[in-house]
Design a protein around this motif. Structure first.
Motif: not given
Length: 90
Positions: A1-27
């Motif tokens: 049985m697969g992880i399902g659409t609801d779980t994939m949607n939750a994963i995509n929502k979690a990944a959206q948090e990365l957008n607030g961490c975007v940087q242009e310069k790194f050490e």
């Protein structure tokens, strides 16, 4: 049985948090992850976001739409299948 659409949607929502961490310069030698189509986040911020969720969620997110697997493919995969595929890619 697969992880399902609801779980994939939750994963995509979690990944959206990365957008607030975007940087242009790194050490020098700092770990960096590419997200979206050309944005980058530090490894530290990547871990900060994904450590809030089940450990396999970042694997599922990276597989979905990566050119080999569609989001639908990943939705139909079990957690074990996701981990197995990611282990083969490392």
């Amino acid at each position: 049985m697969g992880i399902g659409t609801d779980t994939m949607n939750a994963i995509n929502k979690a990944a959206q948090e990365l957008n607030g961490c975007v940087q242009e310069k790194f050490e020098p030698y700092e770990g960096v992850y590419r997200i979206n189509d050309g944005d980058y986040v530090s490894e530290k911020n990547w871990k900060k976001v994904w450590n809030q969720y089940p450990s396999w969620w970042s694997d599922a997110w990276m597989l979905a739409g990566n050119g080999t697997y569609s989001e639908t493919d990943v939705t139909d995969m079990s957690i074990e299948e996701i981990l197995s595929i990611r282990n083969l890619q490392h």
